[in-house]
Design a protein around this motif. Structure first.
Motif: not given
Length: 155
Positions: A121-130
């Motif tokens: 499954v190909i998905q767009q992912v978000e980058k997080a800033q912690f």
């Protein structure tokens, strides 16, 4: 009301085993494209194996691929993926391999070259800033976890 489908994401793929088909969606609307094994394997009850798929991919930045189990293998044979879903990061260029385990307590399971063993499954992912904080804001759930909301007779 009709929803227009989004255009597909272009994925570069390197076929490491020219005799096997590329991953494909079995039916319109499927989320996962089938992955096949390049080898034969026998798993006794409780055994696991790492099965190669014969493909390597290059994902665009901002995307990841997730290797999910096939429900038919789980229901009929007790086959699961040890690290489901397995994550293929955008920067990984090696062969995609699938870690399968036979959870059936009595019967072995056989895989033959070309068998469909998982789905990609190909998905767009978000980058997080912690951001570290001393306290988190409150919520209705708070720290309740591991079945704290019920939903099963044993809870």
């Amino acid at each position: 009301m009709s929803i227009s489908p989004r255009p597909p994401v272009d994925i570069l793929i390197r076929r490491l085993d020219p005799e096997l088909p590329l991953p494909a969606y079995e039916h319109p609307g499927d989320a996962g494209a089938d992955l096949r094994t390049t080898v034969d394997a026998e798993l006794k009850p409780g055994e696991r194996a790492v099965l190669p798929t014969g493909i390597a991919i290059a994902l665009p930045d901002g995307y990841a691929a997730f290797v999910h189990p096939r429900s038919g293998l789980a229901a009929r044979c007790g086959v699961a993926l040890v690290n489901a879903p397995g994550t293929v990061d955008a920067g990984y260029r090696g062969e995609i391999k699938v870690i399968v385990v036979n959870l059936d307590p009595h019967e072995g399971v056989s895989f033959r070259r070309g068998d469909r063993i998982a789905q990609l499954v190909i998905q767009q992912v978000e980058k997080a800033q912690f951001h570290e904080v001393a306290e988190l804001p409150g919520s209705a759930r708070a720290e309740g976890g591991f079945g704290s909301t019920g939903g099963h007779a044993a809870v």
